[in-house]
Design a protein around this motif. Structure first.
Motif, mmCIF file in Angstrom:
data_model
loop_
_atom_site.group_PDB
_atom_site.id
_atom_site.type_symbol
_atom_site.label_atom_id
_atom_site.label_comp_id
_atom_site.label_asym_id
_atom_site.label_seq_id
_atom_site.Cartn_x
_atom_site.Cartn_y
_atom_site.Cartn_z
ATOM 1 N N ALA A 51 0.709 -1.328 0.089
ATOM 2 C CA ALA A 51 0.055 -0.193 0.050
ATOM 3 C C ALA A 51 0.829 1.352 -0.011
ATOM 4 O O ALA A 51 0.476 2.194 -0.741
ATOM 5 C CB ALA A 51 -1.012 0.077 1.209
ATOM 6 N N SER A 52 1.882 1.296 0.846
ATOM 7 C CA SER A 52 2.828 2.493 0.793
ATOM 8 C C SER A 52 3.414 2.798 -0.412
ATOM 9 O O SER A 52 3.888 3.935 -0.477
ATOM 10 C CB SER A 52 3.844 2.364 1.849
ATOM 11 N N LEU A 53 3.688 1.704 -1.279
ATOM 12 C CA LEU A 53 4.290 1.745 -2.587
ATOM 13 C C LEU A 53 3.440 2.197 -3.850
ATOM 14 O O LEU A 53 3.817 2.560 -4.985
ATOM 15 C CB LEU A 53 4.877 0.517 -3.141
ATOM 16 N N TRP A 54 1.965 2.116 -3.453
ATOM 17 C CA TRP A 54 0.960 2.363 -4.512
ATOM 18 C C TRP A 54 1.225 3.605 -5.210
ATOM 19 O O TRP A 54 1.004 3.466 -6.597
ATOM 20 C CB TRP A 54 -0.289 2.065 -3.939
ATOM 21 N N ALA A 110 1.978 -0.113 15.451
ATOM 22 C CA ALA A 110 2.643 1.231 15.372
ATOM 23 C C ALA A 110 2.509 1.992 13.947
ATOM 24 O O ALA A 110 2.282 3.064 14.039
ATOM 25 C CB ALA A 110 4.137 1.141 15.784
ATOM 26 N N THR A 111 2.877 1.314 12.834
ATOM 27 C CA THR A 111 2.577 2.010 11.480
ATOM 28 C C THR A 111 1.120 2.435 11.324
ATOM 29 O O THR A 111 0.969 3.710 10.648
ATOM 30 C CB THR A 111 3.077 1.130 10.587
ATOM 31 N N LEU A 112 0.265 1.524 11.893
ATOM 32 C CA LEU A 112 -1.129 2.001 11.776
ATOM 33 C C LEU A 112 -1.297 3.137 12.388
ATOM 34 O O LEU A 112 -2.096 4.152 12.056
ATOM 35 C CB LEU A 112 -2.067 0.705 11.972
ATOM 36 N N ALA A 113 -0.951 3.335 13.617
ATOM 37 C CA ALA A 113 -1.092 4.617 14.562
ATOM 38 C C ALA A 113 -0.367 5.687 13.915
ATOM 39 O O ALA A 113 -0.923 6.855 13.727
ATOM 40 C CB ALA A 113 -0.423 4.442 15.812
ATOM 41 N N GLY A 133 5.038 4.421 4.539
ATOM 42 C CA GLY A 133 6.347 4.040 4.339
ATOM 43 C C GLY A 133 7.076 4.552 5.263
ATOM 44 O O GLY A 133 8.067 3.710 5.598
ATOM 45 N N PHE A 134 7.257 5.666 5.591
ATOM 46 C CA PHE A 134 8.019 6.248 6.604
ATOM 47 C C PHE A 134 7.819 5.880 8.080
ATOM 48 O O PHE A 134 8.577 5.476 8.661
ATOM 49 C CB PHE A 134 7.955 7.795 6.656
ATOM 50 N N CYS A 135 6.434 5.523 8.145
ATOM 51 C CA CYS A 135 6.102 5.151 9.595
ATOM 52 C C CYS A 135 6.551 3.628 9.836
ATOM 53 O O CYS A 135 6.891 3.219 10.966
ATOM 54 C CB CYS A 135 4.592 5.165 9.863
ATOM 55 N N LEU A 136 6.461 2.921 8.645
ATOM 56 C CA LEU A 136 6.963 1.418 8.505
ATOM 57 C C LEU A 136 8.549 1.503 8.993
ATOM 58 O O LEU A 136 8.976 0.887 9.819
ATOM 59 C CB LEU A 136 6.670 0.917 7.335
ATOM 60 N N ILE A 137 9.176 2.504 8.356
ATOM 61 C CA ILE A 137 10.680 2.454 8.361
ATOM 62 C C ILE A 137 11.206 3.068 10.047
ATOM 63 O O ILE A 137 11.873 2.181 10.501
ATOM 64 C CB ILE A 137 11.399 3.582 7.595
ATOM 65 N N THR A 138 10.509 3.839 10.502
ATOM 66 C CA THR A 138 10.683 4.335 11.874
ATOM 67 C C THR A 138 10.183 3.474 13.027
ATOM 68 O O THR A 138 10.933 3.176 13.829
ATOM 69 C CB THR A 138 9.938 5.656 12.524
ATOM 70 N N SER A 139 9.075 2.748 12.713
ATOM 71 C CA SER A 139 8.805 1.503 13.610
ATOM 72 C C SER A 139 9.554 0.342 13.683
ATOM 73 O O SER A 139 9.869 -0.172 14.658
ATOM 74 C CB SER A 139 7.100 1.234 13.729
ATOM 75 N N TYR A 178 5.992 14.165 7.489
ATOM 76 C CA TYR A 178 6.126 12.833 8.045
ATOM 77 C C TYR A 178 6.580 12.586 9.333
ATOM 78 O O TYR A 178 6.436 11.599 9.848
ATOM 79 C CB TYR A 178 7.063 12.140 6.904
ATOM 80 N N LEU A 179 7.341 13.862 9.762
ATOM 81 C CA LEU A 179 8.057 13.538 11.080
ATOM 82 C C LEU A 179 7.217 13.062 12.362
ATOM 83 O O LEU A 179 7.530 12.372 12.938
ATOM 84 C CB LEU A 179 8.749 14.827 11.250
ATOM 85 N N LEU A 180 6.072 13.979 12.526
ATOM 86 C CA LEU A 180 5.163 13.726 13.563
ATOM 87 C C LEU A 180 4.811 12.186 13.673
ATOM 88 O O LEU A 180 4.765 11.331 14.536
ATOM 89 C CB LEU A 180 4.084 14.775 13.783
ATOM 90 N N PRO A 181 4.123 11.912 12.509
ATOM 91 C CA PRO A 181 3.770 10.451 12.210
ATOM 92 C C PRO A 181 4.680 9.358 12.561
ATOM 93 O O PRO A 181 4.411 8.522 13.079
ATOM 94 C CB PRO A 181 2.894 10.319 10.955
ATOM 95 N N GLY A 182 5.779 9.519 11.888
ATOM 96 C CA GLY A 182 6.873 8.815 12.156
ATOM 97 C C GLY A 182 7.292 8.688 13.479
ATOM 98 O O GLY A 182 7.573 7.480 13.924
ATOM 99 N N LEU A 183 7.534 9.777 14.310
ATOM 100 C CA LEU A 183 7.769 9.808 15.500
ATOM 101 C C LEU A 183 6.795 8.925 16.412
ATOM 102 O O LEU A 183 7.311 8.295 17.370
ATOM 103 C CB LEU A 183 8.095 11.284 15.990
ATOM 104 N N THR A 184 5.709 9.435 16.113
ATOM 105 C CA THR A 184 4.477 8.610 16.782
ATOM 106 C C THR A 184 4.488 7.152 16.752
ATOM 107 O O THR A 184 4.448 6.385 17.623
ATOM 108 C CB THR A 184 3.079 9.049 16.343
ATOM 109 N N ALA A 185 4.781 6.696 15.464
ATOM 110 C CA ALA A 185 4.933 5.328 15.017
ATOM 111 C C ALA A 185 6.223 4.692 15.990
ATOM 112 O O ALA A 185 6.041 3.587 16.530
ATOM 113 C CB ALA A 185 5.164 5.036 13.601
ATOM 114 N N SER A 186 7.336 5.413 15.883
ATOM 115 C CA SER A 186 8.527 4.645 16.644
ATOM 116 C C SER A 186 8.246 4.702 18.076
ATOM 117 O O SER A 186 8.515 3.646 18.633
ATOM 118 C CB SER A 186 9.634 5.342 16.284
#
Lengths: 158, 97
Positions: free
Chosen positions: A16-19, A144-147, B43-49, A116-124
């Motif tokens: 889905a992320s590559l779509w 975490a990715t879904l979050a 994709g970015f969320c997948l990478i960071t998680s 992308y930063l805030l969603p990425g930080l939230t995911a981690s």
């Protein structure tokens, strides 16, 4: 079988992320990419996305060549496994390459799209909290990715 | 065909099915602008998680990961930061402090 499907549900997110980059692909190309893409080829595609080199042909050739290398490696492993000990592989930090590849592309992605930063930080952070709560690796990454993705959707509203 | 072979093949089919369904799900969701931005950042969320989980399981990789990230942010390409990070990881694995 159900357990496999649940553990591998992250693959839905992979494709889905590559779509967005594969919208021009034909149906047969999508079928072939969908069949062959693995964690490592998804990572290569993400690198290509950051470098602006991503296309359906790139995804197709990358997925199938890495799948071929993967299967050949497995076959070689069956026959030559006794020659190389696991600690010898560990000496060269082979297992760290995937992690370091992600560490190399994450700043590029963040630099290209600051939102992308805030969603990425939230995911981690969510992933670490889930790991601390006893979830396994696959479930933590998926949830975490879904979050993070949901947060990105919500931020679009605002 | 043995049961084990059948299981391996069916698992491969299930996984391929999941990946193909990802394309279908994304194709459907891309119609909605709200979800589109979320999908683009997935994709970015997948990478960071993934990174967070791997660092949680292997804390010794923290320094190579930091070095690779900083160099990648500063440098133009990806290969050189990756190579330097890998060398640091090899040194740390073979010569722990």
């Amino acid at each position: 079988m159900l357990a496999t499907a649940l553990l591998n549900a992250k693959h839905v997110l992979h494709s889905a992320s590559l779509w967005a980059q594969l919208r021009t692909a034909t149906r047969s190309q999508l079928l072939l990419i969908g069949f062959a893409i693995t964690d490592s080829s998804w990572l290569c595609c993400q690198i290509a996305v950051q470098q602006g080199k991503m296309s359906p042909i790139f995804a197709l050739s990358n997925a199938w060549s890495l799948l071929f290398i993967w299967i050949s490696g497995c076959v070689c492993g069956f026959y030559l496994g006794g020659l190389i000990k696991p600690d010898q592989l560990e000496m060269f930090g082979i297992s760290s390459i995937a992690v370091l590849s992600m560490a190399a592309i994450a700043p590029k992605a963040a630099k290209n799209s600051i939102h992308y930063l805030l969603p990425g930080l939230t995911a981690s952070i969510t992933a670490i909290v889930l790991m601390m709560s006893g979830f396994n690796e696959g479930a933590s990454v998926l949830l975490a990715t879904l979050a993070g993705t949901l947060l990105a959707c919500a931020r679009h509203d605002n | 065909m043995t049961i084990e072979m059948l299981l391996v093949v069916s698992m491969a089919v299930v996984t391929a099915g999941l990946r193909l369904s990802g394309f279908g799900v994304a194709h459907f969701l891309m119609q909605f602008p709200k979800v589109k931005s979320g999908l683009l950042s997935s994709g970015f969320c997948l990478i960071t998680s993934y990174l967070a989980v791997q660092l949680w399981e292997h804390p010794s990789l923290a320094l190579p990961v930091c070095i690779t990230s900083i160099l990648s942010y500063a440098a133009k390409g990806i290969l050189l930061p990756l190579l330097i990070g890998w060398i640091v990881a090899i040194l740390m694995l073979n010569f722990p402090a």
